[in-house]
Structure formats: structure tokens, C-alpha cells
Scaffold this active site. Structure first.
Site, PDB file in Angstrom:
ATOM      1  CG  ASP A   1     -30.822   9.729 -24.932  1.00 44.18           C
ATOM      2  OD1 ASP A   1     -30.010   9.667 -23.992  1.00 44.18           O
ATOM      3  OD2 ASP A   1     -31.819   8.974 -25.017  1.00 44.18           O
TER       4      ASP A   1
ATOM      5  CD  GLU B   1     -31.370   6.832 -19.475  1.00 45.76           C
ATOM      6  OE1 GLU B   1     -31.627   6.317 -18.372  1.00 45.76           O
ATOM      7  OE2 GLU B   1     -32.036   7.779 -19.946  1.00 45.76           O
TER       8      GLU B   1
END
Length: 372
Positions: free
Chosen positions: A85, A144
Site C-alpha cells: 500500500d 501498513e
């Protein structure tokens, strides 16, 4: 890469991941595949499809997290992990190349590291390639960049801890191709002060909570953070306001004001000790811990970590920021941070990564793992 000095690319929101690209080209392709936190599914699907084509990998999927493993029967297993991400795009997708630099959202944090992982997975998983000196686990995980409770590696650790078993780990977070040990812990707290509502035309009948929050800001301004050496690496702490809220309407004296503070703490403190410290700094105020993740000690004295560290000409340094080496350490996998991106460029509008360092990182890891 055979690119013009400046090149622009189209985004690739529903395409594929081509593991035959070199690591720098693959970085650019991943950047052009938007995957802001919470929207990683198309990229996770593409990574899973690409890895399942490799005959010497076992591939598992949990949510938007993909784990691929070799089974060579080696005595040691190395875990290589990275998040897929990014923070929200800031007019910096699609990618562009200018000389030795690739620009775009996530180039540094951490699609260049993910590209290196994918290249290593392709080398380890291809039928005709030499077998690695170690068994390998490749972890690609989501979420994350947002609150710890949504972290994909955490979800895998809770649901399938056996997928993450290893003797040593490398998290390919941005380190500018320098070995970084451990990580800071991070804690967010909401510090609240109460007041009493009143009409702003008759303010003396109330108590303004925003005004009463001034001592919170004063304590932050006067705060002197520690510098502490842990296992030979210097960590710097920090305590900062990252948000403030209060107010009801343009004609109302507010009855509550909250300041959100972020404490980045050294790995000689536990989460509870960090929370106690924040409560002590703001004694007299209502303090509520809203998010917390532990620090990780460097652990460079571990045998595999020491062997890896010996390959570098530059001494290791402390990791400023929280990374999932802390989560891997909690699973019994001592880990380090090593990736091609520059951590100082993470999350910036002008984020970019060096093509030279992308190739350097891939070469270093491939040689260490016996994939060359």
C-alpha cells in the site's frame, strides 16, 4: 532502463505484474498500479497471479496479503517482507523517469522494495534457476500506512503464524540501500481538556476549552526528547502534536478541546513504559492512548544478522520510524530494514527512487541468498 531522459506512463489499475521486467522497470509499473491503503486488492490479485506461475513456490492468500514460499529443504529460512500500500496519491501518479530517478507515489515507500522482492521471488521460483542457499518466504501485505489494527502482516501473524516462520528477516522498507537496525515504537494519545459551553456573546458564563488547552501546547514546546544508544545504534525520540480539535459553532464557547500527540520512542522502552511517560508529561489532563505499536531492538548480534551486516561497507544505523521488524521480532524472527528507497522522501509529493540503488539492492540480496 532504456528510457528517454523524461518519460510518462499510463496508470495500470487492473493489469498484470510482469516479472520479466528488470527491478527498476518493475518499480515504475508498480507505481502505475495505484494501491492506496484499503484499495490494494487489484495489486494483490496481480501479484498472486504472477507468483502462482512460478513452479517452485507455494502461494497462499489471506485477505489482500500474499505469501509465497520455497521448499528446498534448507537448514535456514529467510523472510523477505514488504507492504504493497501507499499513502494517498498527491498528483504523483503515473510514474515518470528522469535520468537515474523514478518519480511517483510509493517509489521510495516502498514499491521499489516490493519490486526487488518480486524479482527475487521470480529467481527463486523459476524451474531453471539455481536453488537458493536458504529456503525463502516472500510476504506482500496491505494496510501498513494506516492504523496498526488494520496492518495486513498482523492479520497474517494472527491467522497463519506458520506462514511466517523463519530464522531471519529482511524488511525492504526504504533505507537508501543502507542497513538499518530495529525501529522506533510509536504511540498516539488523545489529550483532552474540558470547559463549559456558553453563548459567545456572554462568554464569561462559560469556560473556553480551547483556551484551557494552551498548557498542553506549552508542555510540547518545552519538551526535550531523549537521544539514547541501544546496542550501538543511536535513536532519537520525539513527542509532537499531530492534530487538534475543538469548537461547536461560530457563536458557542467550546466545552472540549483535544490534542492528538504522537510519541516516537526508542527500543529501550516497552509500549507500557512509553504510555506511562506520555501520561507523566501531561499529568493533570485526561490522556487516552488511541494507537500503539512496539519498538524493536537492533538484534544485529544474531548470527544471520551479523553475517548479513558484514556484507556492508557502511556501518548500520538506527531506523527512524516504525516498521514491521517489530512485528516479525515478536514472532521470533529477528529482522533488519534494507531497501532501495530514501526514507526522507517517503510520503512526499516529490517522492522518487534511484535506479542505481534499486539494482544495487537486488544484486546485494541475490548474492547473499545464492540466487546468482
Amino acid at each position: 532502463m532504456a528510457q528517454a531522459p523524461t518519460a510518462q506512463r499510463d496508470t495500470n489499475p487492473a493489469g498484470s505484474v510482469d516479472l520479466s521486467l528488470d527491478a527498476a522497470q518493475l518499480t515504475a509499473a508498480l507505481v502505475d498500479f495505484p494501491s492506496v491503503s484499503g484499495a490494494e486488492k487489484p495489486l494483490a490479485d496481480a501479484i498472486e497471479r504472477a507468483l502462482r506461475e512460478l513452479p517452485r513456490l507455494t502461494v497462499d492468500r489471506y485477505g489482500e496479503n500474499v505469501v509465497a514460499r520455497t521448499h528446498f529443504g534448507r537448514d535456514t529460512r529467510i523472510v523477505l517482507a514488504g507492504h504493497i500500500d501507499t499513502v494517498p496519491i498527491a498528483d504523483n501518479v503515473p510514474s515518470r523517469v528522469c535520468g537515474d530517478l523514478i518519480y511517483g507515489c510509493g517509489t521510495s515507500d516502498m514499491k521499489s522494495g516490493v519490486a526487488v522482492q518480486l524479482r527475487l521471488a521470480a529467481a527463486a521460483g523459476a524451474a531453471a534457476s539455481p536453488q537458493s542457499a536458504h529456503d525463502l518466504t516472500f510476504v506482500f501485505y496491505d494496510c501498513e500506512e494506516i492504523e496498526s489494527a488494520r496492518n495486513g502482516l498482523g492479520h497474517v501473524a494472527r491467522a497463519h503464524p506458520d506462514w511466517l516462520v523463519g530464522d531471519f528477516g529482511v524488511l525492504l522498507e526504504p533505507t537508501d540501500a543502507v542497513l538499518e537496525g530495529g525501529c522506533q515504537g510509536t504511540l498516539r494519545a488523545r489529550v483532552t481538556v474540558a470547559g463549559q459551553r456558553a453563548h459567545s456573546a456572554r462568554s464569561w458564563l462559560g469556560s473556553n476549552a480551547i483556551h484551557r488547552a494552551a498548557p498542553i501546547l506549552n508542555r510540547l514546546a518545552e519538551y526535550r526528547p531523549r537521544e539514547v544508544e541501544v546496542e550501538g545504534l543511536l535513536y532519537r525520540e520525539g513527542l509532537n502534536a499531530v492534530g487538534i480539535s475543538g469548537g461547536v459553532a461560530g457563536n458557542v464557547i467550546p466545552d472540549e478541546c483535544a490534542v492528538v500527540v504522537n510519541f516516537r520512542f526508542a527500543p529501550d522502552r516497552t509500549e507500557e513504559q512509553a504510555a506511562q511517560h506520555v501520561r507523566a508529561v501531561f499529568e493533570g489532563f485526561d490522556v487516552r492512548i488511541v494507537d500503539s505499536a512496539p519498538a524493536a531492538r537492533p538484534g544485529l548480534e544474531q548470527p544471520e544478522a551479523a553475517r548479513f551486516a558484514a556484507r556492508f561497507d557502511v556501518p548500520p544505523r538506527a531506523k527512524y520510524g516504525w516498521t514491521d521488524v517489530a512485528r516479525l521480532a515478536a514472532l521470533g524472527v529477528p529482522s533488519v530494514n534494507y531497501g532501495p528507497g530514501d526514507p526522507n522522501l517517503a510520503h512526499t509529493r516529490d517522492e522518487h527512487a534511484s535506479i542505481t540503488k534499486i539494482h544495487e539492492t537486488e544484486r546485494m540480496l541475490a548474492e547473499w541468498l545464492g540466487l546468482k
